[in-house]
Design a protein around this motif. Structure first.
Motif, PDB file in Angstrom:
ATOM      1  N   THR A 138       0.620  -1.246  -0.042  1.00 42.01           N
ATOM      2  CA  THR A 138      -0.028  -0.101  -0.108  1.00 42.01           C
ATOM      3  C   THR A 138       0.936   1.195   0.053  1.00 42.01           C
ATOM      4  O   THR A 138       0.675   2.219  -0.781  1.00 42.01           O
ATOM      5  N   MET A 139       1.934   1.127   0.676  1.00 45.86           N
ATOM      6  CA  MET A 139       3.039   2.275   0.659  1.00 45.86           C
ATOM      7  C   MET A 139       3.455   2.624  -0.528  1.00 45.86           C
ATOM      8  O   MET A 139       3.637   3.603  -1.022  1.00 45.86           O
ATOM      9  N   ASP A 140       3.827   1.610  -1.308  1.00 42.80           N
ATOM     10  CA  ASP A 140       4.483   1.398  -2.670  1.00 42.80           C
ATOM     11  C   ASP A 140       3.577   2.255  -3.392  1.00 42.80           C
ATOM     12  O   ASP A 140       3.947   2.875  -4.338  1.00 42.80           O
ATOM     13  N   ILE A 176       4.525   6.681  -0.958  1.00 41.33           N
ATOM     14  CA  ILE A 176       4.916   7.062   0.599  1.00 41.33           C
ATOM     15  C   ILE A 176       6.258   6.463   1.113  1.00 41.33           C
ATOM     16  O   ILE A 176       6.339   5.070   1.083  1.00 41.33           O
ATOM     17  N   TYR A 177       6.843   7.316   1.724  1.00 40.09           N
ATOM     18  CA  TYR A 177       8.383   6.660   2.071  1.00 40.09           C
ATOM     19  C   TYR A 177       8.075   5.863   3.496  1.00 40.09           C
ATOM     20  O   TYR A 177       7.321   6.403   4.302  1.00 40.09           O
ATOM     21  N   TYR A 178       8.916   5.063   3.640  1.00 37.37           N
ATOM     22  CA  TYR A 178       8.665   3.913   4.945  1.00 37.37           C
ATOM     23  C   TYR A 178       9.999   3.358   5.074  1.00 37.37           C
ATOM     24  O   TYR A 178      10.868   3.102   3.993  1.00 37.37           O
ATOM     25  N   THR A 179      10.254   2.980   6.250  1.00 41.50           N
ATOM     26  CA  THR A 179      11.219   1.795   6.618  1.00 41.50           C
ATOM     27  C   THR A 179      10.539   0.849   7.450  1.00 41.50           C
ATOM     28  O   THR A 179       9.435   0.762   7.743  1.00 41.50           O
ATOM     29  N   PRO A 219       1.693  11.501   5.303  1.00 38.86           N
ATOM     30  CA  PRO A 219       1.105  12.204   3.979  1.00 38.86           C
ATOM     31  C   PRO A 219       0.992  13.711   4.174  1.00 38.86           C
ATOM     32  O   PRO A 219       0.640  14.141   5.402  1.00 38.86           O
ATOM     33  N   GLY A 220       1.186  14.655   3.355  1.00 40.36           N
ATOM     34  CA  GLY A 220       0.833  16.032   3.361  1.00 40.36           C
ATOM     35  C   GLY A 220       1.542  16.754   4.486  1.00 40.36           C
ATOM     36  O   GLY A 220       1.265  17.784   4.952  1.00 40.36           O
ATOM     37  N   ASP A 221       2.809  16.322   4.686  1.00 45.17           N
ATOM     38  CA  ASP A 221       3.684  16.906   5.640  1.00 45.17           C
ATOM     39  C   ASP A 221       2.782  17.089   7.173  1.00 45.17           C
ATOM     40  O   ASP A 221       3.426  18.113   7.844  1.00 45.17           O
ATOM     41  N   PHE A 266       6.504  11.108  11.350  1.00 49.97           N
ATOM     42  CA  PHE A 266       6.410   9.711  11.093  1.00 49.97           C
ATOM     43  C   PHE A 266       5.259   9.086  11.924  1.00 49.97           C
ATOM     44  O   PHE A 266       4.920   9.492  13.011  1.00 49.97           O
ATOM     45  N   PHE A 267       5.082   7.722  11.513  1.00 50.11           N
ATOM     46  CA  PHE A 267       4.090   7.105  12.119  1.00 50.11           C
ATOM     47  C   PHE A 267       4.350   5.654  11.878  1.00 50.11           C
ATOM     48  O   PHE A 267       4.865   5.080  10.885  1.00 50.11           O
TER      49      PHE A 267
END
Length: 399
Positions: A317-319, A323-326, A339-341, A372-373
């Motif tokens: 879903t992030m891809d 959306i950036y994630y680790t 999202p949306g800063d 981040f979340f």
């Protein structure tokens, strides 16, 4: 004259993060009773899959032994029964790590030992933790009034901070795969931390609680890195590996070659444990032993695969949403950029109110987490899929 208390406890923040999350959920539920049953929790760090059958069978057998005079056991060895220590020792040979059984200490979980190990160190030591951080690392040192400094991480270093000359620290906490970011150090990066510790005479406290999620050539143990036996103590838990969050069992590895100021830390830890710890119950240790059996490993891999599948649903879903994630690939945690800063608490509120999904605001883990979340893979497939469908619709509306 009055009894004096440890004033350092008064400097600690209350358990703000999760109590505040609970408060906001309660308010939302009271205001929206007609949809409160649609809430999906994706922020909890607890497992949901039951104990493997082989573990349960082993514990039942052990419980029956305790009910017979011929097989009853009283106090066990504080450092753990030999049968479980041997099972852990053999497990480490899969990573090319050879341990002596006397270097393995069975515990009631990594969290306890990560705090208790500080009994071995002077309160004047400076402690380095990465930010974002598992709060236990900071709070346990604040209780002793140690100075804590932070290695800040960010999107720029993929939330994997590296050693730097300005980090003058005696004790270094590393967690890989990391909680909360899910980021994992490769061998080259971990080797730089080991070399840094050797150069500075530091001790690395390495939290390997999530090693069971590691795939490919990433290290499961810091002792896979040459030289780590001279600078590191490793902590591991069976909580995520085998669903022992409510059963409580883990282990700590203190190399018998690890010494500072004429003191052997292995012998010091043994002395500490035999004085302040009564050991893990026989029944629990028999259940833990079954984890490392052929059948147990097969059952556990099925559970871990289940969580990995959930993680893939989230990362896909992030891809899709760019959306950036680790995390996610070698960890049950997905650490995503809001999202949306948005700041993490604003994102929490909107995701709750508009999508009925709960995660964990990154600000609760330190300054670096403000935008981040954290989402976790510890849910059912059905809830994970539903949550990500809602998440996608929510994000598309915000763009």
């Amino acid at each position: 004259m009055s009894t004096k208390i440890n004033q350092n406890y008064l400097k600690l923040n209350e358990s703000y993060l999760f109590s505040e999350i609970a408060r906001r959920i309660r308010v939302w539920q009271s205001e929206n009773p007609e949809v409160s049953n649609k809430l999906i929790r994706m922020g909890i760090g607890d497992v949901t899959r039951p104990l493997p059958r082989s573990v349960v069978d082993a514990m039942i057998t052990a419980a029956k032994e305790m009910g017979e005079a011929e097989t009853f056991r009283g106090y066990g060895p504080e450092q753990g029964y030999d049968f479980l220590k041997e099972a852990v020792r053999k497990y480490y040979t899969k990573f090319g790590v050879e341990l002596d059984s006397d270097e393995i200490f069975i515990s009631d979980g990594a969290k306890s030992d990560l705090g208790n190990i500080l009994d071995l160190f002077d309160k004047d030591n400076t402690v380095l933790v990465t930010d974002p951080v598992y709060p236990v690392y900071v709070d346990t040192n604040m209780m002793d009034d140690r100075k804590v400094i932070f290695a800040m991480s960010s999107e720029e270093n993929d939330f994997l901070p590296m050693p730097a000359p300005e980090y003058k620290a005696d004790i270094i906490y590393l967690c890989s795969p990391n909680n909360p970011t899910g980021a994992v150090y490769n061998r080259e990066s971990l080797a730089k931390w080991v070399e840094f510790a050797k150069e500075n005479g530091s001790i690395i406290l390495f939290d390997a609680a999530y090693e069971c999620f590691v795939t490919g050539d990433y290290p499961h143990s810091i002792f896979e890195i040459p030289g780590a036996r001279e600078v590191a103590i490793e902590f591991c838990s069976l909580s995520k590996k085998a669903g022992f969050t409510g059963t409580r069992c883990g282990y700590t590895i203190v190399p018998d070659t690890l010494e500072r100021e004429g003191g052997n830390l292995n012998k010091m830890w043994l002395r500490r444990q035999t004085t302040k710890f009564n050991g893990v119950s026989y029944i629990t240790q028999r259940g833990a032993e079954a984890i490392f059996s052929q059948e147990g490993e097969k059952e556990i891999e099925e559970n871990i695969r289940y969580y990995r599948d959930n993680a893939k649903i989230i990362t896909d879903t992030m891809d899709k949403l760019h959306i950036y994630y680790t995390g996610g690939k070698n960890s049950p945690y997905i650490w995503l950029k809001c999202p949306g800063d948005m700041d993490s608490w604003s994102f929490f509120d909107r995701l709750l109110k508009e999508a009925y999904v709960v995660g964990t605001p990154g600000a609760g883990f330190g300054k670096s987490g403000d935008k981040f979340f954290r989402l976790t893979a510890f849910s059912t497939h059905e809830n994970t899929k539903e949550a990500m469908e809602r998440f996608e619709k929510f994000v598309m509306k915000t763009r």
